[in-house]
Design a protein around this motif. Sequence first.
Motif, PDB file in Angstrom:
ATOM      1  N   CYS A  27       0.833  -1.219   0.000  1.00 16.09           N
ATOM      2  CA  CYS A  27       0.000   0.000   0.000  1.00 16.09           C
ATOM      3  C   CYS A  27       0.863   1.263   0.000  1.00 16.09           C
ATOM      4  CB  CYS A  27      -0.922   0.016   1.216  1.00 16.09           C
ATOM      5  SG  CYS A  27      -2.131  -1.329   1.234  1.00 16.09           S
ATOM      6  N   LEU A  32      -1.633   4.015  -1.822  1.00 18.67           N
ATOM      7  CA  LEU A  32      -3.066   3.723  -1.757  1.00 18.67           C
ATOM      8  C   LEU A  32      -3.546   3.557  -0.320  1.00 18.67           C
ATOM      9  CD1 LEU A  32      -3.373   1.080  -4.622  1.00 18.67           C
ATOM     10  CD2 LEU A  32      -4.073   3.469  -4.712  1.00 18.67           C
ATOM     11  N   CYS A  33      -4.621   4.216  -0.021  1.00 17.54           N
ATOM     12  CA  CYS A  33      -5.370   4.044   1.224  1.00 17.54           C
ATOM     13  C   CYS A  33      -6.774   4.552   0.927  1.00 17.54           C
ATOM     14  CB  CYS A  33      -4.763   4.841   2.382  1.00 17.54           C
ATOM     15  SG  CYS A  33      -3.379   4.039   3.202  1.00 17.54           S
ATOM     16  N   CYS A  34      -7.743   3.668   0.888  1.00 18.00           N
ATOM     17  CA  CYS A  34      -9.080   4.048   0.427  1.00 18.00           C
ATOM     18  C   CYS A  34     -10.139   3.731   1.476  1.00 18.00           C
ATOM     19  CB  CYS A  34      -9.426   3.307  -0.868  1.00 18.00           C
ATOM     20  SG  CYS A  34      -8.147   3.448  -2.146  1.00 18.00           S
ATOM     21  N   ASN A  38     -13.521  -0.553  -2.175  1.00 14.30           N
ATOM     22  CA  ASN A  38     -13.040   0.084  -3.397  1.00 14.30           C
ATOM     23  C   ASN A  38     -12.247  -0.947  -4.195  1.00 14.30           C
ATOM     24  OD1 ASN A  38     -11.748   1.633  -5.385  1.00 14.30           O
ATOM     25  ND2 ASN A  38     -11.638   3.439  -4.033  1.00 14.30           N
ATOM     26  N   THR A  40     -10.891  -0.769  -6.979  1.00 13.29           N
ATOM     27  CA  THR A  40      -9.747  -0.251  -7.748  1.00 13.29           C
ATOM     28  C   THR A  40      -8.548   0.022  -6.840  1.00 13.29           C
ATOM     29  OG1 THR A  40     -10.411   2.068  -7.508  1.00 13.29           O
ATOM     30  CG2 THR A  40     -11.364   0.832  -9.355  1.00 13.29           C
ATOM     31  N   CYS A  41      -8.753  -0.139  -5.539  1.00 15.28           N
ATOM     32  CA  CYS A  41      -7.697   0.174  -4.574  1.00 15.28           C
ATOM     33  C   CYS A  41      -6.921  -1.108  -4.247  1.00 15.28           C
ATOM     34  CB  CYS A  41      -8.318   0.776  -3.319  1.00 15.28           C
ATOM     35  SG  CYS A  41      -7.139   1.541  -2.193  1.00 15.28           S
ATOM     36  N   CYS A  58      -6.154  -2.206  -0.360  1.00 12.92           N
ATOM     37  CA  CYS A  58      -5.782  -1.180   0.615  1.00 12.92           C
ATOM     38  C   CYS A  58      -6.989  -0.321   0.976  1.00 12.92           C
ATOM     39  CB  CYS A  58      -4.673  -0.279   0.051  1.00 12.92           C
ATOM     40  SG  CYS A  58      -3.185  -1.162  -0.439  1.00 12.92           S
ATOM     41  N   ASP A  59      -8.188  -0.915   0.938  1.00 15.61           N
ATOM     42  CA  ASP A  59      -9.381  -0.173   1.354  1.00 15.61           C
ATOM     43  C   ASP A  59      -9.776  -0.572   2.769  1.00 15.61           C
ATOM     44  OD1 ASP A  59     -10.879  -2.551   1.241  1.00 15.61           O
ATOM     45  OD2 ASP A  59     -11.393  -2.210  -0.852  1.00 15.61           O
ATOM     46  N   CYS A  76      -2.118   2.360   6.499  1.00 18.52           N
ATOM     47  CA  CYS A  76      -3.463   2.960   6.524  1.00 18.52           C
ATOM     48  C   CYS A  76      -4.044   2.834   7.928  1.00 18.52           C
ATOM     49  CB  CYS A  76      -4.366   2.277   5.506  1.00 18.52           C
ATOM     50  SG  CYS A  76      -3.721   2.281   3.822  1.00 18.52           S
TER      51      CYS A  76
END
Length: 282
Positions: A27, A32-34, A38, A40-41, A58-59, A76
Amino acid sequence: MSFVKFAAFVFLCCVFESALSQYIHDCKSAGLCCESVNNTCFVPNARKMNGEVGVCFCDSKCLQMQDCCSDFQETCKARDCIMAEWGEWSQCSNSCGRGRKHRKREIVQERAFGGKRCPTARKSKQACYGEYGCLQQSVEYSREEMAEVGYIMPANYSIWRVSKDYSPQHDIRKNLFFKNFQDNVIPRKPVYRAIFKVTHVGRACQRTQWARVLEKGAEVCVECQPTSMNKRLERCTGHGVFHQETTWKAIEVRNCHGKWKMITHHEYETCNHQGDHDFVLV
C-alpha cells in the motif's frame, strides 16, 4: 505502426511493468489508502497479510474481506473521529421567562479507515430563564410590583430544607403553598435575594423579639424561595423595586408592618438563615 515497432512497444511496456512491480509491492509504495469497499484500490502481485502473494487491497473493508496488503494496518492506520470542545451557550430563547439555550461542537477530524465514528450528539440544549428582556424592576413598568406587599418571616424558619418540622406543607406557610402549588409544580427559578433599608415601622413590631430588628434605618436581607414564588409571575410577591419604597408586613405579628427601600438589585444568592436581620418572603 509497423509490426516491429508494435512488438518493441509491447516489449518495453512489459519491461517497465516488470521493473515497476519490483518497487510497487504494498500500500505504501503504491500510495493507496481508500475508504469503504473500493475494487480499484489494489496492488497486483503483492504479499497479503496472511503471507500469500497475489492481488491485495488497501481499502478500509479489506480487514473484513481478509485480503489486505501486508502493510495495510501500518500504512493505513485507523483514524478516529475527533470533536472540538463545546461552544458557548446561546442566549436564552425567551427574553423574559422560561426558555431554552443551545450549544454545539464541530468535527475536527473525520473518521477514516475503520476508526471510531463521530458521536451523534453534536448539539446540546438546556432549560434557562431569560431576564434580559423583562420589564420588571424598571420603574416605568413596575406598577404591579410597587403596589404589592411583601409578607416576611425570619430566615431561620427556612430550615424546612433539612427538617420536616418546618416543611412548607405543614408550617404557617401551608395555606400559601397549597394555594400556589396545588399541582405540586414549583418554579425552577433559583433562590434570589436583595438588601432593603427600613424607612418606616409600626410600633406593634416591638411585641415580638424577631420583629424588633425591623427598626427605621436597619438594613435587612430578604430572600425569595421557589416554594414561595407566585406560579404565574415565577417570583415572590412583594419582592421590591430597586431604589423604590414598597410595603412589608410581618407574618403572625398583628399590626406589624412598615415600608422599606430596595438598595441592591436581586441576585441569585441566599441570606444567612441563622441571622437576625435575614428574612424570607412568604
